[in-house]
Design a protein around this motif. Structure first.
Motif, short mmCIF file in Angstrom:
data_model
loop_
_atom_site.label_atom_id
_atom_site.label_comp_id
_atom_site.label_asym_id
_atom_site.label_seq_id
_atom_site.Cartn_x
_atom_site.Cartn_y
_atom_site.Cartn_z
N LEU A 43 0.83 -1.22 -0.06
CA LEU A 43 0.03 -0.11 -0.17
C LEU A 43 0.88 1.20 -0.08
CD1 LEU A 43 -2.94 0.90 0.09
CD2 LEU A 43 -2.75 1.03 2.54
N SER A 44 2.04 1.35 0.92
CA SER A 44 2.97 2.39 0.77
C SER A 44 3.58 2.62 -0.48
CB SER A 44 3.89 2.26 1.73
OG SER A 44 3.34 1.81 3.20
N LEU A 45 4.06 1.64 -1.21
CA LEU A 45 4.64 1.57 -2.50
C LEU A 45 3.68 2.24 -3.68
CD1 LEU A 45 6.72 -1.81 -2.82
CD2 LEU A 45 7.56 0.73 -2.45
N MET A 46 2.34 1.83 -3.53
CA MET A 46 1.33 2.18 -4.22
C MET A 46 1.18 3.60 -4.11
SD MET A 46 -2.38 0.72 -5.35
CE MET A 46 -3.04 0.94 -3.82
N ALA A 47 1.20 4.24 -2.67
CA ALA A 47 0.76 5.36 -2.54
C ALA A 47 2.25 6.24 -3.21
CB ALA A 47 0.76 5.78 -0.97
N ILE A 48 3.36 5.81 -2.86
CA ILE A 48 4.46 6.54 -3.60
C ILE A 48 4.56 6.51 -4.90
CG2 ILE A 48 7.01 6.49 -3.85
CD1 ILE A 48 7.23 5.18 -0.89
N LEU A 49 4.14 5.40 -5.78
CA LEU A 49 3.86 5.45 -7.02
C LEU A 49 2.78 6.50 -7.65
CD1 LEU A 49 4.82 4.22 -9.84
CD2 LEU A 49 2.90 2.68 -9.28
N GLY A 50 1.76 6.81 -6.86
CA GLY A 50 0.67 7.60 -7.05
C GLY A 50 1.28 9.16 -6.88
N VAL A 51 2.30 9.23 -5.89
CA VAL A 51 2.66 10.60 -5.60
C VAL A 51 3.73 11.05 -6.95
CG1 VAL A 51 4.44 11.99 -4.27
CG2 VAL A 51 2.26 10.51 -3.35
N PHE A 52 4.68 10.01 -7.36
CA PHE A 52 5.41 10.26 -8.59
C PHE A 52 4.58 10.29 -9.70
CE2 PHE A 52 8.87 7.94 -6.04
CZ PHE A 52 9.71 8.96 -6.15
N PHE A 53 3.55 9.91 -10.11
CA PHE A 53 2.79 10.00 -11.17
C PHE A 53 2.05 11.28 -11.20
CE2 PHE A 53 1.96 5.18 -12.55
CZ PHE A 53 2.76 5.29 -13.23
N LEU A 54 1.61 11.75 -10.04
CA LEU A 54 1.11 13.16 -9.86
C LEU A 54 2.15 14.34 -10.06
CD1 LEU A 54 -1.62 14.71 -9.24
CD2 LEU A 54 -0.83 14.48 -6.66
N ALA A 55 3.32 13.99 -9.40
CA ALA A 55 4.29 14.84 -9.85
C ALA A 55 4.75 14.97 -11.13
CB ALA A 55 5.60 14.47 -9.01
N TYR A 56 4.94 13.94 -11.86
CA TYR A 56 5.03 13.81 -13.17
C TYR A 56 4.04 14.38 -14.21
CZ TYR A 56 5.83 11.95 -18.00
OH TYR A 56 6.02 11.92 -19.22
N ILE A 57 2.56 14.27 -13.63
CA ILE A 57 1.76 14.98 -14.49
C ILE A 57 1.79 16.25 -14.46
CG2 ILE A 57 -0.76 15.22 -14.49
CD1 ILE A 57 -0.79 12.40 -14.24
N LEU A 58 2.13 16.91 -13.05
CA LEU A 58 2.32 18.33 -12.95
C LEU A 58 3.31 18.93 -13.51
CD1 LEU A 58 1.08 18.59 -9.13
CD2 LEU A 58 -0.11 19.13 -11.02
N TRP A 59 4.53 18.38 -13.45
CA TRP A 59 5.75 18.71 -14.22
C TRP A 59 5.55 18.78 -15.78
CZ3 TRP A 59 8.61 15.87 -18.12
CH2 TRP A 59 9.88 16.69 -18.39
N LEU A 60 4.85 17.69 -16.24
CA LEU A 60 4.45 17.74 -17.69
C LEU A 60 3.32 18.88 -18.01
CD1 LEU A 60 4.96 16.06 -20.46
CD2 LEU A 60 2.91 14.77 -19.93
N LYS A 61 2.31 19.23 -17.12
CA LYS A 61 1.60 19.99 -17.61
C LYS A 61 2.16 21.49 -17.29
CE LYS A 61 -3.04 21.22 -17.05
NZ LYS A 61 -4.09 20.84 -17.96
N GLY A 62 3.17 21.80 -16.46
CA GLY A 62 3.80 22.89 -16.30
C GLY A 62 4.56 23.18 -17.64
N THR A 63 5.41 22.24 -18.16
CA THR A 63 6.24 22.37 -19.54
C THR A 63 5.29 22.73 -20.55
OG1 THR A 63 6.25 20.18 -19.80
CG2 THR A 63 8.10 21.00 -18.67
N VAL A 64 4.07 22.12 -20.35
CA VAL A 64 3.17 22.50 -21.55
C VAL A 64 2.72 23.72 -21.68
CG1 VAL A 64 0.65 21.80 -22.72
CG2 VAL A 64 2.15 19.97 -22.16
N ILE A 65 2.40 24.22 -20.36
CA ILE A 65 2.04 25.66 -20.39
C ILE A 65 2.98 26.69 -20.67
CG2 ILE A 65 1.46 27.52 -18.52
CD1 ILE A 65 -0.40 25.12 -17.10
N LEU A 66 4.32 26.40 -20.29
CA LEU A 66 5.48 27.22 -20.37
C LEU A 66 5.69 27.12 -21.92
CD1 LEU A 66 8.08 26.35 -17.70
CD2 LEU A 66 6.59 28.34 -18.16
N ASP A 67 5.64 26.21 -22.51
CA ASP A 67 5.72 25.99 -24.06
C ASP A 67 4.61 26.76 -24.85
OD1 ASP A 67 7.95 24.65 -24.27
OD2 ASP A 67 7.01 22.74 -24.44
#
Length: 168
Positions: free
Chosen positions: A48-72
């Motif tokens: 359950l902890s590994l799944m939560a960490i994976l979810g946080v990483f996916f959320l961070a990746y999505i936010l980073w990707l969205k930020g780069t798209v907005i900057l572009d």
């Protein structure tokens, strides 16, 4: 909300509900193998902890990707605005050049037309002078001829008609 977000929320609620209802099974200690060592730990809690960490990483990746798209997007918008301004300036420059060209053509056409009108006026003036001179010369000739003719009695030139039917 779109359907993807609804599915993600439903999946998170289902995982949370299962974890809540089976908390005792998740916290039960068991032997866990890490490949090189074995330890006693609650396997459910680790997963359950590994799944939560994976979810946080996916959320961070999505936010980073969205930020780069907005900057572009902002960079492309600025670049497009700059290109549009350049195009507008070029178009305005072309309109200015076209206006100057048309004014120059109009001025040249006016000059040509005025020159032709001046030539026609000059020719007309010469013809009028020639016509006046010719008329004066003819009148002078007629006057000379009239002066040279001796005064002779004027004879009446009437047909000698004795009979009206003989006229023709």
């Amino acid at each position: 909300m779109n359907i993807r977000l609804q599915l993600i929320i439903l999946l998170v609620l289902a995982i949370g509900g299962l974890a809540f209802l089976n908390w005792e099974a998740l916290t039960a200690v068991s032997t866990v193998s890490f490949g090189f060592t074995e330890t006693q730990a609650p396997l459910g809690l680790i997963l359950l902890s590994l799944m939560a960490i994976l979810g946080v990483f996916f959320l961070a990746y999505i936010l980073w990707l969205k930020g780069t798209v907005i900057l572009d997007y902002h960079r492309h918008t600025k670049e497009l605005k700059h290109q549009r301004e350049l195009a507008d300036k070029a178009e305005a420059s072309r309109f200015t050049e076209l206006r100057e060209f048309l004014l120059q053509q109009h001025k040249e056409g006016q000059e040509v037309l005025l020159n032709k009108i001046d030539d026609l006026e000059e020719r007309l003036r010469h013809r009028a002078d020639d016509s006046d001179n010719s008329t004066a010369a003819y009148l002078g000739q007629i006057e000379d001829q009239l002066r040279q003719v001796p005064s002779a009695p004027q004879l009446e030139m009437r047909p000698n008609v004795t009979n009206k039917n003989d006229l023709w």
